[in-house]
Design an enzyme around this catalytic site. Structure first.
Site, short mmCIF file in Angstrom:
data_model
loop_
_atom_site.label_atom_id
_atom_site.label_comp_id
_atom_site.label_asym_id
_atom_site.label_seq_id
_atom_site.Cartn_x
_atom_site.Cartn_y
_atom_site.Cartn_z
N LYS A 176 6.75 1.02 -62.98
CA LYS A 176 5.39 1.45 -62.63
C LYS A 176 5.38 2.96 -62.41
O LYS A 176 5.98 3.47 -61.48
CB LYS A 176 4.92 0.72 -61.37
CG LYS A 176 4.89 -0.80 -61.55
CD LYS A 176 4.45 -1.53 -60.30
CE LYS A 176 5.40 -1.36 -59.16
NZ LYS A 176 5.13 -2.29 -58.04
N GLY A 212 -1.64 -1.86 -51.23
CA GLY A 212 -1.49 -3.18 -51.83
C GLY A 212 -1.38 -3.20 -53.34
O GLY A 212 -1.30 -4.27 -53.94
N THR A 213 -1.34 -2.02 -53.96
CA THR A 213 -1.33 -1.96 -55.43
C THR A 213 -0.14 -2.73 -56.03
O THR A 213 -0.31 -3.52 -56.96
CB THR A 213 -1.26 -0.49 -55.90
OG1 THR A 213 -2.30 0.24 -55.28
CG2 THR A 213 -1.40 -0.40 -57.40
N GLY A 214 1.06 -2.48 -55.49
CA GLY A 214 2.25 -3.11 -56.06
C GLY A 214 2.26 -4.62 -55.90
O GLY A 214 2.59 -5.35 -56.84
N CYS A 215 1.88 -5.09 -54.70
CA CYS A 215 1.81 -6.54 -54.46
C CYS A 215 0.80 -7.17 -55.40
O CYS A 215 1.04 -8.25 -55.97
CB CYS A 215 1.38 -6.81 -53.02
SG CYS A 215 2.36 -6.01 -51.75
#
Length: 266
Positions: A176, A212-215
């Site tokens: 990412k 919270g983007t990665g989750c």
């Protein structure tokens, strides 16, 4: 009565502020039309300003939750998030090994606020035990450096990072590149299995509320796999969903607000 939707299990920590962790995972799964189930690994006291406390659950509690779901209901995809100790990493790796479902491993190391969420002693277990069980591993650039030592500043570095991550055994690596300074107006991710490469590019939204983007991305990939999508299709759909969620991220409290998991409905 219609049949049950696809079944997706998240193994992760709780975020009391509702923007990341188990809460983000379940919201994402609901938004994408799958039935979300959960195995809680840790409780955090957390808000828009940061993490003020972490209480890890014992390995037997994690194992019991997982077995309760898998043995009765079944799972079609699993997503792992915050596993703060070597004992939890090893427990979850063992559970994944006995589950015939694709696994998305988000090797959560640091929170959006810079709080450490993974003990240094657990890193080796992530490399040797957990990543070999992954269908897709989804590290961000900080986690890539933490796991491999590769510092990513360019797209060529992303290729080197992916090669290093794949060396630990996942079938696919999704690197990412959202923090890549070289791409001021573009968020670039790289998905590869070592043979095929898929570059995913989206406009970078000028919005600081990205908690919270990665989750959310990892859960969206798992939701796609639970629906039966191939990995490249699942990741492409997840990237599109997350891009919209980031664009719609909203202020909450006095710090960094969350992405909007319900952006498609508002």
């Amino acid at each position: 009565m219609s049949g049950a939707p696809p079944l997706c299990l998240t193994v992760a920590g709780s975020d009391s502020g509702g923007g990341a962790g188990i809460q983000a995972d379940l919201k994402t799964m609901l938004a994408l039309g799958v039935h979300g189930m959960s195995v809680l690994t840790a409780v955090t006291a957390q808000n828009s300003l940061g993490v003020t406390g972490v209480w890890e659950l014992p390995a037997e509690a994690v194992r019991a939750q997982y077995r309760a779901v898998a043995d009765d209901i079944g799972v079609q995809a699993v997503k792992t998030g915050m596993l703060s100790s070597a004992a939890l990493v090893e427990t979850v790796a063992e559970l994944l090994a006995g589950t015939g479902a694709p696994a998305v491993v988000d090797p959560v190391g640091v929170s959006k606020h810079g709080d450490a969420l993974l003990a240094a002693s657990a890193l080796d277990a992530v490399r040797k035990e957990l990543l070999p069980r992954a269908t897709v591993a989804t590290p961000n650039l900080d986690e890539v450096t933490q796991l491999t030592g590769v510092v990513v500043e360019t797209e060529d570095d992303m290729r080197r990072a992916a090669e290093a991550v794949l060396g630990f055994g996942p079938r696919w690596a999704l690197i990412k590149g959202g923090h890549l300074a070289a791409h001021g107006d573009e968020a670039v991710d790289l998905l590869t299995d070592g043979a095929d490469e898929l570059w995913l590019r989206a406009p970078r939204h000028d919005n600081r509320h990205t908690h919270g983007t990665g989750c959310t991305l990892a859960s969206a990939v798992a939701a796609g796999l639970a629906k039966g999508l191939a990995v490249p299709e699942a990741v492409t759909a997840a990237k599109s969903y997350v891009t919209g969620a980031i664009a719609a991220g909203f202020a909450l409290g006095g710090g960094i607000g969350p992405v909007d998991h319900a952006w498609q409905w508002r």
